[in-house]
Every structure is written in structure tokens, then in C-alpha cells.
Write a protein that holds these residues in place. Structure first.
Motif, short mmCIF file in Angstrom:
data_model
loop_
_atom_site.label_atom_id
_atom_site.label_comp_id
_atom_site.label_asym_id
_atom_site.label_seq_id
_atom_site.Cartn_x
_atom_site.Cartn_y
_atom_site.Cartn_z
N SER A 32 50.43 22.69 53.30
CA SER A 32 49.05 22.49 52.85
C SER A 32 48.15 23.56 53.46
CB SER A 32 48.53 21.09 53.21
OG SER A 32 48.32 20.97 54.60
N LEU A 33 46.99 23.69 52.87
CA LEU A 33 45.95 24.60 53.36
C LEU A 33 44.65 23.83 53.45
CD1 LEU A 33 46.68 27.63 51.01
CD2 LEU A 33 47.17 27.52 53.46
N ILE A 34 43.80 24.24 54.36
CA ILE A 34 42.47 23.64 54.44
C ILE A 34 41.41 24.72 54.26
CG2 ILE A 34 43.22 21.75 55.95
CD1 ILE A 34 41.66 23.23 58.25
N GLY A 35 40.22 24.25 53.95
CA GLY A 35 39.02 25.06 53.97
C GLY A 35 38.00 24.30 54.79
N VAL A 36 37.41 24.95 55.78
CA VAL A 36 36.38 24.35 56.63
C VAL A 36 35.07 25.01 56.25
CG1 VAL A 36 35.60 23.92 58.98
CG2 VAL A 36 38.05 23.97 58.48
N VAL A 37 34.11 24.20 55.81
CA VAL A 37 32.87 24.73 55.27
C VAL A 37 31.69 24.00 55.88
CG1 VAL A 37 31.56 25.10 53.14
CG2 VAL A 37 34.05 25.15 53.06
N TYR A 38 30.65 24.74 56.25
CA TYR A 38 29.41 24.08 56.68
C TYR A 38 28.99 23.14 55.56
CZ TYR A 38 28.38 27.06 60.75
OH TYR A 38 28.40 27.68 61.97
N ALA A 39 28.60 21.94 55.93
CA ALA A 39 28.27 20.91 54.94
C ALA A 39 27.21 21.40 53.95
CB ALA A 39 27.81 19.64 55.65
N GLY A 40 26.27 22.21 54.39
CA GLY A 40 25.20 22.68 53.52
C GLY A 40 25.54 23.89 52.67
N ASN A 41 26.74 24.43 52.81
CA ASN A 41 27.13 25.61 52.06
C ASN A 41 27.69 25.19 50.70
OD1 ASN A 41 28.12 28.02 51.08
ND2 ASN A 41 29.06 28.65 53.00
N VAL A 42 26.78 24.89 49.80
CA VAL A 42 27.15 24.36 48.49
C VAL A 42 28.02 25.33 47.71
CG1 VAL A 42 26.22 23.52 46.28
CG2 VAL A 42 25.09 22.92 48.43
N ALA A 43 27.71 26.62 47.78
CA ALA A 43 28.47 27.61 47.01
C ALA A 43 29.93 27.66 47.47
CB ALA A 43 27.82 28.99 47.15
N SER A 44 30.16 27.67 48.77
CA SER A 44 31.53 27.73 49.28
C SER A 44 32.28 26.44 49.00
CB SER A 44 31.53 28.05 50.77
OG SER A 44 32.81 28.48 51.17
N ARG A 45 31.59 25.33 49.06
CA ARG A 45 32.23 24.05 48.72
C ARG A 45 32.69 24.07 47.27
NH1 ARG A 45 29.04 19.06 51.48
NH2 ARG A 45 30.82 18.01 50.52
N ARG A 46 31.85 24.61 46.39
CA ARG A 46 32.18 24.68 44.97
C ARG A 46 33.40 25.58 44.74
NH1 ARG A 46 33.63 22.70 40.94
NH2 ARG A 46 33.14 23.61 38.93
N VAL A 47 33.49 26.67 45.49
CA VAL A 47 34.65 27.56 45.38
C VAL A 47 35.94 26.79 45.64
CG1 VAL A 47 35.85 29.49 46.50
CG2 VAL A 47 33.44 29.72 45.87
N LEU A 48 35.96 26.02 46.73
CA LEU A 48 37.16 25.25 47.07
C LEU A 48 37.46 24.19 46.02
CD1 LEU A 48 36.74 24.94 50.92
CD2 LEU A 48 38.39 26.37 49.68
N GLU A 49 36.42 23.53 45.53
CA GLU A 49 36.62 22.50 44.51
C GLU A 49 37.19 23.11 43.23
OE1 GLU A 49 32.70 20.83 44.42
OE2 GLU A 49 33.01 19.76 46.34
N LYS A 50 36.71 24.29 42.85
CA LYS A 50 37.24 24.98 41.66
C LYS A 50 38.69 25.38 41.85
CE LYS A 50 34.67 28.19 39.86
NZ LYS A 50 33.68 29.28 39.69
N SER A 51 39.10 25.58 43.10
CA SER A 51 40.50 25.92 43.39
C SER A 51 41.35 24.68 43.66
CB SER A 51 40.56 26.87 44.60
OG SER A 51 39.97 28.10 44.29
N ASP A 52 40.81 23.52 43.28
CA ASP A 52 41.53 22.23 43.36
C ASP A 52 41.77 21.73 44.77
OD1 ASP A 52 41.61 21.96 40.56
OD2 ASP A 52 43.41 23.19 40.46
N TYR A 53 40.92 22.13 45.71
CA TYR A 53 40.96 21.53 47.05
C TYR A 53 40.21 20.21 46.98
CZ TYR A 53 42.77 25.74 49.28
OH TYR A 53 43.55 26.79 49.68
N LEU A 54 40.68 19.22 47.71
CA LEU A 54 40.05 17.91 47.73
C LEU A 54 39.32 17.70 49.04
CD1 LEU A 54 42.97 15.79 46.22
CD2 LEU A 54 40.97 16.74 45.02
N LEU A 55 38.15 17.13 48.95
CA LEU A 55 37.38 16.82 50.15
C LEU A 55 38.16 15.78 50.95
CD1 LEU A 55 34.82 17.08 51.86
CD2 LEU A 55 33.81 15.29 50.43
N GLU A 56 38.47 16.13 52.19
CA GLU A 56 39.25 15.24 53.04
C GLU A 56 38.36 14.44 53.99
OE1 GLU A 56 43.36 16.27 54.54
OE2 GLU A 56 42.18 16.55 56.38
N ARG A 57 37.40 15.13 54.64
CA ARG A 57 36.56 14.42 55.59
C ARG A 57 35.41 15.28 56.07
NH1 ARG A 57 38.48 15.86 61.08
NH2 ARG A 57 40.36 17.09 60.82
N ASN A 58 34.45 14.64 56.69
CA ASN A 58 33.36 15.31 57.40
C ASN A 58 33.79 15.46 58.85
OD1 ASN A 58 31.75 15.22 55.09
ND2 ASN A 58 30.92 13.24 55.65
#
Length: 165
Positions: free
Chosen positions: A124-150
């Protein structure tokens, strides 16, 4: 794997010749606001050494990104990251402001995911993103990453996304 290409970018293994470009990237306050803040040149020099050592130890790591005409666009990679005392493998990316909003982060996230899950055969791979970084969160979501936790990382609210093989 020292280099790869996407439709619009070339990626080359990090080396000492990339210091000047990385310093300029890390001194940009807008770019660095979601990277832990502006980094002085000496901090970036240490960052460079750490990431070169990561390559030597693990056989993968940080790449410098260039446009097809050779212009420095940013940095991205796959690396080990300790998260809550667990060794994880993270994809990460940062682009110069002039390259924002063009879909390059999504392009590179897809390529890094393919490298990590298919070529390196990581579970597996993770992406760690500042909660307020909406653009980077969207990038991961478009690449089929699932939000795991805060989580809290270095005193900042972050979200952790994961994609499994």
C-alpha cells in the motif's frame, strides 16, 4: 529506476546538482505553506542529503520533475515515512506555482502510484496532506486513494489517504 516520464513531465533521480532548484522551490512561501513552511537553503541542503541517502538505502525516493523542454517544475517521489511509529511508504509532490492548476500533480500521483504498487510491489501507499490543502486532497482522491483518518503531524492537522495493491 532512476528516471521515468509521463505525458508532460520527465522525472530524474535526485542528486546534488538539483540543490539550486530545490532551494528556490522551498523559499517560495506559497509553495511551502503546506510543506511545513519556508526552508532556508541550509535546511534544503540537509533535506537533499537525507533524500539522496534514502535512494542509497532503499532503491527509490525523490525525483526532480522537469517539463519536456527541460524547465524545473517541482519534485515528487516515493519514500519511507514514520507515521505514529509505523513505517509507511508515502507518495509526495510539490510544484512551482506556475505549474499549479494544470493537472500535473494528478499526472505524477498516478505515475508514482503505478511505480509503488506495480513496479516496487508495495502492499500500500499513503498520502499525508494538510487538512486544509483541498487541491492536494483532490489529487489523491482522483488517484483512487481513500481517506483513512485524521492525524496530527508536527503540530499540524493532516489527513492520511491510502491506496492498496
Amino acid at each position: 529506476m532512476d528516471h521515468f516520464s509521463t505525458t508532460r513531465l520527465t522525472a530524474e533521480r535526485l542528486n546534488e546538482s538539483h540543490l539550486v532548484d530545490l532551494v528556490a522551490l522551498h523559499l517560495d512561501a506559497e509553495v511551502s505553506r503546506y510543506l511545513g513552511g519556508v526552508r532556508p537553503a541550509e535546511t534544503t541542503k540537509t533535506y537533499l542529503a537525507t533524500n539522496i541517502a534514502h535512494w542509497d538505502q532503499h532503491g527509490f525516493g525523490l525525483f526532480v520533475l522537469r517539463t519536456k523542454d527541460g524547465a524545473f517544475a517541482g519534485r515528487a517521489g516515493v519514500r519511507h515515512l514514520l507515521v505514529d511509529d509505523v513505517d509507511e511508504i508515502e507518495i509526495f509532490y510539490a510544484f512551482k506555482r506556475e505549474f499549479w492548476g494544470q493537472g500535473l500533480a494528478s499526472e505524477i500521483a498516478d505515475a508514482l502510484t503505478e511505480i509503488g504498487l506495480s513496479k516496487l510491489e508495495l502492499p500500500s501507499l499513503i498520502g499525508v496532506v494538510y487538512a486544509g490543502n483541498v487541491a492536494s486532497r483532490r489529487v489523491l482522491e482522483k488517484s483512487d486513494y481513500l481517506l483513512e483518518r485524521n492525524a496530527i503531524r508536527h503540530g499540524n492537522d493532516v489527513v492520511i489517504y491510502r491506496k492498496q495493491r
